[in-house]
Design a protein around this motif. Structure first.
Motif, mmCIF file in Angstrom:
data_model
loop_
_atom_site.group_PDB
_atom_site.id
_atom_site.type_symbol
_atom_site.label_atom_id
_atom_site.label_comp_id
_atom_site.label_asym_id
_atom_site.label_seq_id
_atom_site.Cartn_x
_atom_site.Cartn_y
_atom_site.Cartn_z
ATOM 1 N N LEU A 131 0.416 -6.609 5.556
ATOM 2 C CA LEU A 131 0.259 -5.332 4.883
ATOM 3 C C LEU A 131 1.588 -4.590 4.898
ATOM 4 O O LEU A 131 2.266 -4.547 5.922
ATOM 5 N N VAL A 132 1.931 -4.008 3.771
ATOM 6 C CA VAL A 132 3.171 -3.234 3.638
ATOM 7 C C VAL A 132 2.794 -1.792 3.331
ATOM 8 O O VAL A 132 2.143 -1.517 2.321
ATOM 9 N N PHE A 133 3.176 -0.878 4.209
ATOM 10 C CA PHE A 133 2.876 0.544 4.044
ATOM 11 C C PHE A 133 4.142 1.264 3.579
ATOM 12 O O PHE A 133 5.143 1.289 4.295
ATOM 13 N N VAL A 134 4.085 1.840 2.386
ATOM 14 C CA VAL A 134 5.241 2.541 1.827
ATOM 15 C C VAL A 134 5.085 4.028 2.086
ATOM 16 O O VAL A 134 4.155 4.673 1.584
ATOM 17 N N ALA A 135 5.988 4.566 2.894
ATOM 18 C CA ALA A 135 5.928 5.971 3.275
ATOM 19 C C ALA A 135 6.954 6.763 2.483
ATOM 20 O O ALA A 135 8.160 6.557 2.629
ATOM 21 N N LEU B 172 0.842 -1.187 0.000
ATOM 22 C CA LEU B 172 0.000 0.000 0.000
ATOM 23 C C LEU B 172 0.881 1.243 0.000
ATOM 24 O O LEU B 172 1.747 1.394 0.864
ATOM 25 N N PHE B 173 0.670 2.114 -0.960
ATOM 26 C CA PHE B 173 1.394 3.380 -1.012
ATOM 27 C C PHE B 173 0.498 4.483 -0.434
ATOM 28 O O PHE B 173 -0.725 4.469 -0.616
ATOM 29 N N LEU B 174 1.114 5.431 0.254
ATOM 30 C CA LEU B 174 0.389 6.584 0.787
ATOM 31 C C LEU B 174 0.757 7.803 -0.039
ATOM 32 O O LEU B 174 1.932 8.137 -0.162
ATOM 33 N N SER B 175 -0.255 8.435 -0.626
ATOM 34 C CA SER B 175 -0.010 9.578 -1.503
ATOM 35 C C SER B 175 -1.240 10.477 -1.513
ATOM 36 O O SER B 175 -2.372 9.978 -1.480
ATOM 37 N N PRO B 176 -1.053 11.810 -1.573
ATOM 38 C CA PRO B 176 -2.212 12.705 -1.654
ATOM 39 C C PRO B 176 -3.087 12.444 -2.873
ATOM 40 O O PRO B 176 -4.260 12.849 -2.882
ATOM 41 N N VAL B 177 -2.545 11.778 -3.886
ATOM 42 C CA VAL B 177 -3.343 11.531 -5.097
ATOM 43 C C VAL B 177 -4.109 10.219 -5.031
ATOM 44 O O VAL B 177 -4.860 9.891 -5.945
ATOM 45 N N GLU C 243 3.673 2.234 -10.071
ATOM 46 C CA GLU C 243 3.114 1.389 -11.132
ATOM 47 C C GLU C 243 3.584 -0.061 -11.009
ATOM 48 O O GLU C 243 2.843 -0.993 -11.308
ATOM 49 N N LEU C 244 4.807 -0.247 -10.557
ATOM 50 C CA LEU C 244 5.359 -1.596 -10.466
ATOM 51 C C LEU C 244 4.865 -2.377 -9.256
ATOM 52 O O LEU C 244 4.678 -3.598 -9.341
ATOM 53 N N TYR C 245 4.617 -1.690 -8.139
ATOM 54 C CA TYR C 245 4.411 -2.419 -6.891
ATOM 55 C C TYR C 245 3.081 -2.172 -6.184
ATOM 56 O O TYR C 245 2.684 -2.989 -5.346
ATOM 57 N N ALA C 246 2.399 -1.088 -6.465
ATOM 58 C CA ALA C 246 1.248 -0.727 -5.651
ATOM 59 C C ALA C 246 0.066 -1.658 -5.889
ATOM 60 O O ALA C 246 -0.402 -1.805 -7.015
ATOM 61 N N ASP C 247 -0.411 -2.273 -4.819
ATOM 62 C CA ASP C 247 -1.696 -2.968 -4.878
ATOM 63 C C ASP C 247 -2.835 -1.977 -4.661
ATOM 64 O O ASP C 247 -3.901 -2.121 -5.236
ATOM 65 N N GLU C 248 -2.585 -0.980 -3.832
ATOM 66 C CA GLU C 248 -3.546 0.101 -3.627
ATOM 67 C C GLU C 248 -2.769 1.362 -3.256
ATOM 68 O O GLU C 248 -1.673 1.290 -2.690
ATOM 69 N N VAL C 249 -3.367 2.528 -3.571
ATOM 70 C CA VAL C 249 -2.790 3.816 -3.202
ATOM 71 C C VAL C 249 -3.850 4.583 -2.429
ATOM 72 O O VAL C 249 -4.970 4.781 -2.920
ATOM 73 N N PHE C 250 -3.507 5.004 -1.213
ATOM 74 C CA PHE C 250 -4.467 5.668 -0.343
ATOM 75 C C PHE C 250 -4.015 7.084 -0.002
ATOM 76 O O PHE C 250 -2.822 7.360 0.128
ATOM 77 N N ALA C 251 -4.989 7.959 0.176
ATOM 78 C CA ALA C 251 -4.777 9.286 0.740
ATOM 79 C C ALA C 251 -5.602 9.388 2.016
ATOM 80 O O ALA C 251 -6.657 8.764 2.130
ATOM 81 N N VAL C 252 -5.125 10.174 2.977
ATOM 82 C CA VAL C 252 -5.876 10.317 4.227
ATOM 83 C C VAL C 252 -6.452 11.716 4.388
ATOM 84 O O VAL C 252 -7.006 12.043 5.436
ATOM 85 N N GLY C 253 -6.341 12.537 3.369
ATOM 86 C CA GLY C 253 -6.903 13.881 3.431
ATOM 87 C C GLY C 253 -6.311 14.763 2.361
ATOM 88 O O GLY C 253 -5.287 14.424 1.755
#
Length: 241
Positions: free
Chosen positions: A118-122, A94-99, A134-144
């Motif tokens: 779960l793997v959180f990429v900061a 899981l990547f964390l990104s504003p987008v 593009e290569l690794y993200a199963d999901e990309v989340f934003a928290v605000g």
């Protein structure tokens, strides 16, 4: 002091971060600290700097095409994530990104039920080279809709939301029964002793022990609170009626 991890944890959360010390302290205290000791949760860290092939362990580069600031360079993070995939093919990255898409309670509930690693990429600096996502993200989340100095806080938020839903983590499982965002409503206001505080009294019906009436009042309060603070959720809840 190194954290103690259970080898039989029900869920493992790995933080990929250049600053594990930011994350580590949060999981040593209170409810989540006890969850780790009890074996419900394992927290560990992977630092991309440890995988840098640069002689100085450099992990950032200027952006191609110009732009202020630096990006995390691809090689260290790529090597770190490849190592995680090799040792844990089932891991969900899981990547964390504003987008990213907004992280919701439904996402926490889904991940708590279906995933064991779960793997959180900061990210840091101005972010992460898009090719890594593009290569690794199963999901990309934003928290605000805000930009922070790093992805550690959003990653911790997501992990906390998931971990507290694991069986046995909360001392009282009933705490999960009625919470904000269930049925698209915010949780009703809550009160404790004393009955009157600084001239403000609680709803008198709460003192009479009629649980059906209390439940009905709390339901009305939840609707009113949602309408006031989150009209978007209010409309969604109305549409479900």
């Amino acid at each position: 002091m190194p954290m103690k991890f259970s080898r039989r944890a029900e869920m493992r959360c790995t933080f990929v971060t250049l600053f594990p010390e930011i994350v580590e302290g949060y999981f040593t205290a209170s409810i989540l600290g006890r969850a780790i000791e009890a074996g419900h949760l394992q927290i560990d860290f992977v630092n991309p700097r440890d995988y840098s092939e640069n002689r100085y362990k450099k992990v950032d580069e200027a952006m191609i095409g110009g732009g202020a600031g630096m990006l995390m360079s691809p090689q260290p993070l790529d090597s770190a994530l490849r190592a995680i995939r090799a040792h844990s093919p089932e891991a969900r990255i899981l990547f964390l990104s504003p987008v990213g898409k907004p992280f919701r309670q439904n996402d926490a509930r889904r991940l708590a039920k279906s995933e064991i690693h779960l793997v959180f990429v900061a990210g840091r600096y101005e972010g992460i080279d898009e090719r890594l996502i593009e290569l690794y993200a199963d999901e990309v989340f934003a928290v605000g809709d805000a930009v922070l100095t790093g992805g550690e806080l959003p990653a911790m938020l997501c992990c906390d939301a998931v971990a507290r839903l694991l069986p046995g983590v909360l001392g009282n499982a009933d705490s999960l029964a009625v919470e904000s965002f269930d049925a698209s409503l915010l949780e009703a206001p809550s009160f404790t002793k004393p009955d009157e505080f600084r001239g403000k009294r609680i709803v008198s019906e709460f003192l009479k022990g009629n649980h059906s009436k209390i439940a009905a009042i709390k339901n009305r309060m939840a609707w009113a609170k949602t309408q006031y603070f989150r009209p978007d959720l209010y409309q969604k809840a109305k549409a479900k009626l």
